[in-house]
Design an enzyme around this catalytic site. Sequence first.
Site, PDB file in Angstrom:
ATOM      1  N   ASP A  14      50.477 -21.141 -39.582  1.00 25.51           N
ATOM      2  CA  ASP A  14      51.421 -21.320 -38.762  1.00 25.51           C
ATOM      3  C   ASP A  14      51.380 -20.354 -37.333  1.00 25.51           C
ATOM      4  OD1 ASP A  14      54.721 -22.262 -38.820  1.00 25.51           O
ATOM      5  OD2 ASP A  14      54.330 -20.156 -37.969  1.00 25.51           O
ATOM      6  N   TYR A  38      53.336 -17.361 -29.274  1.00 27.79           N
ATOM      7  CA  TYR A  38      52.543 -16.138 -29.881  1.00 27.79           C
ATOM      8  C   TYR A  38      51.205 -15.880 -29.135  1.00 27.79           C
ATOM      9  CZ  TYR A  38      54.963 -17.330 -34.187  1.00 27.79           C
ATOM     10  OH  TYR A  38      56.066 -17.489 -35.177  1.00 27.79           O
TER      11      TYR A  38
END
Length: 276
Positions: free
Chosen positions: A53, A58
Amino acid sequence: MTHGIITPDGRARVLADGHQMPLLGLGVWQVPEGTDCADAVRWALEAGYRHIDTAQAYGNEESVGQGLRDSGVPRDQVFITTKFYPGHKDPAAEAEQSLRRLGVEQVDLYIVHWPQGGPTWAWPGMERAQELGYARSIGVSNFSVGDLEQLMTAASVPPAVNQVEFSPFCYRQALLSACQQRGITLEAYSSLGTGRNLASEEVSRIAQRVGRPPAQVLLRWCIQQGVPVIPKSTHRERIAENAQVFDFALSGEDVAELNALDKTGGTGRALESQWW
């Protein structure tokens, strides 16, 4: 096969759209782009994980792709999630960029990371990303019961998943029930409370009773409810330890004690406070 059913091996859940989502995944939030992230993904896949994930926010999709390639595990055996960053405008265009960074032709799940700007505006673009083949399944994250109700009214394709903070300490029963009623799989993040939950006396007591580390107890609590969970770690031994959750079970008493740790009042909210 009906959605919500756990596969015979006990390791995956069938989503409402028929695709299977492994119950255990590796999360890579706050793992910077680079060797640490690529290694964590490779170690997880070597330890038997089949679910990774990540998210556009990010900034580590390239490293996730590198770890996947380095592992030698075939692409079609790994469930990959990424998330649309709602500060951008076009989910389909952003998905295309994610695929380029990941080095894959399609992700298994693409989700709206949080309901910035309201819960419905991004959804047509998510549906388009699915139509274009960029994502097999589409879903949301950090959506409350109210957000889901608005989205379900507007959506042509309902969200397959709602990924939220979920643990015995954040046991959002009203949100879990609302998801179940709508055929949406609730998926858990921060089940270890970024480490905080491991220090709980109650969790430690149950861990001693079942002869398992606290992290495994917290992860098993999710899995026994059919809730996919994505613990984050960059330590090889911890990644491997977190994978050992399919060879034991918590008793009804254990589960009841864990349920009682909830601090949210069984809320239908996805967040205690808005952070965007």
